[in-house]
Scaffold this motif. Sequence first.
Motif, short mmCIF file in Angstrom:
data_model
loop_
_atom_site.label_atom_id
_atom_site.label_comp_id
_atom_site.label_asym_id
_atom_site.label_seq_id
_atom_site.Cartn_x
_atom_site.Cartn_y
_atom_site.Cartn_z
N THR A 50 0.84 -1.19 0.00
CA THR A 50 0.00 0.00 0.00
C THR A 50 0.88 1.24 0.00
O THR A 50 2.10 1.14 -0.09
CB THR A 50 -0.95 0.00 1.22
OG1 THR A 50 -1.94 1.01 1.04
CG2 THR A 50 -0.22 0.17 2.53
N ALA A 51 0.26 2.40 0.11
CA ALA A 51 0.98 3.67 0.21
C ALA A 51 0.31 4.52 1.28
O ALA A 51 -0.91 4.45 1.45
CB ALA A 51 0.96 4.41 -1.13
N SER A 52 1.09 5.29 2.00
CA SER A 52 0.55 6.14 3.07
C SER A 52 -0.24 7.30 2.50
O SER A 52 0.18 7.95 1.55
CB SER A 52 1.69 6.69 3.93
OG SER A 52 2.33 5.63 4.60
N GLN A 63 -5.70 4.82 8.54
CA GLN A 63 -4.88 3.87 7.82
C GLN A 63 -3.79 3.30 8.73
O GLN A 63 -3.55 2.09 8.76
CB GLN A 63 -4.25 4.51 6.59
CG GLN A 63 -3.39 3.54 5.79
CD GLN A 63 -2.62 4.21 4.68
OE1 GLN A 63 -2.11 5.33 4.85
NE2 GLN A 63 -2.54 3.55 3.53
N GLN A 64 -3.14 4.16 9.48
CA GLN A 64 -2.07 3.71 10.38
C GLN A 64 -2.62 2.78 11.46
O GLN A 64 -2.00 1.77 11.78
CB GLN A 64 -1.37 4.92 11.02
CG GLN A 64 -0.07 4.56 11.68
CD GLN A 64 0.93 3.93 10.71
OE1 GLN A 64 1.04 4.32 9.56
NE2 GLN A 64 1.64 2.93 11.18
N LEU A 67 -3.20 -0.61 9.76
CA LEU A 67 -1.95 -1.33 9.50
C LEU A 67 -1.34 -1.87 10.79
O LEU A 67 -0.86 -3.01 10.82
CB LEU A 67 -0.96 -0.42 8.77
CG LEU A 67 -1.38 0.03 7.37
CD1 LEU A 67 -0.35 0.98 6.79
CD2 LEU A 67 -1.62 -1.15 6.46
N VAL A 80 3.91 -5.31 5.93
CA VAL A 80 3.41 -4.17 5.15
C VAL A 80 4.56 -3.64 4.32
O VAL A 80 5.65 -3.38 4.83
CB VAL A 80 2.86 -3.06 6.07
CG1 VAL A 80 2.45 -1.84 5.25
CG2 VAL A 80 1.67 -3.58 6.88
N GLU A 82 5.40 -0.55 1.84
CA GLU A 82 4.87 0.75 1.47
C GLU A 82 5.45 1.29 0.18
O GLU A 82 6.66 1.28 -0.01
CB GLU A 82 5.09 1.76 2.60
CG GLU A 82 4.20 1.47 3.79
CD GLU A 82 3.95 2.68 4.64
OE1 GLU A 82 3.86 3.80 4.11
OE2 GLU A 82 3.83 2.48 5.85
N ARG A 84 4.30 4.80 -2.35
CA ARG A 84 4.13 6.21 -2.01
C ARG A 84 3.00 6.81 -2.84
O ARG A 84 2.63 6.28 -3.88
CB ARG A 84 5.42 6.98 -2.24
CG ARG A 84 5.86 7.02 -3.68
CD ARG A 84 7.20 7.73 -3.86
NE ARG A 84 7.64 7.61 -5.23
CZ ARG A 84 7.29 8.43 -6.21
NH1 ARG A 84 6.52 9.47 -5.95
NH2 ARG A 84 7.72 8.25 -7.44
N GLU A 104 -1.18 6.87 -6.70
CA GLU A 104 -0.37 5.88 -5.99
C GLU A 104 0.78 5.44 -6.89
O GLU A 104 0.58 5.15 -8.06
CB GLU A 104 -1.24 4.68 -5.60
CG GLU A 104 -0.49 3.69 -4.76
CD GLU A 104 -1.29 2.42 -4.52
OE1 GLU A 104 -1.05 1.78 -3.51
OE2 GLU A 104 -2.14 2.07 -5.36
N THR A 107 3.39 0.63 -5.97
CA THR A 107 2.76 -0.61 -5.51
C THR A 107 2.79 -1.69 -6.58
O THR A 107 3.16 -2.84 -6.31
CB THR A 107 1.33 -0.36 -5.01
OG1 THR A 107 1.40 0.53 -3.89
CG2 THR A 107 0.65 -1.65 -4.58
#
Length: 147
Positions: A50-52, A63-64, A67, A80, A82, A84, A104, A107
């Motif tokens: 995924t991406a933050s 999201q955090q 995760l 996880v 990541e 970006r 995104e 990924t």
Amino acid sequence: MGRTAVLVDGFNLRHGMKEQRGRRYLWLDHVKLASRLRQRDQIVDVLYLTASVLDDVASAGRQQTYLEALKAHNPGALTVVEGRYQRKHMRCRACSAHWISYVERETDVNIAVALMEIAALPTVDTVLVVSADSDLCPAVGIQARTA
């Protein structure tokens, strides 16, 4: 009994589920899902790619939390990875309005790289890719279906 590694396109899956099912499955346990899908296999690794979230403190916090919950509920079984997000400045050609869009990045490439790395492992027989992103079709050797 086979040994399966799982690659989850987190952003793609989350938004697809939300669009199709609302919030019902947003707290999905990917290790448990993989175990149900591959009941006769040993799940050796689950990578959640995924991406933050950018520029939205509330969404980034949710999201955090998600995760951290995934990792805490599946210690050692889920990793996880990541990528970006990238800000993209947009402008309407018709009215000259400006806005920021988010794209995104990395990924899909991270999934393809992970596929290659896992393919070289003697400890994995099968890779399960969980995504609805047709960009991944060439990497897994299938043709995309068009709607």
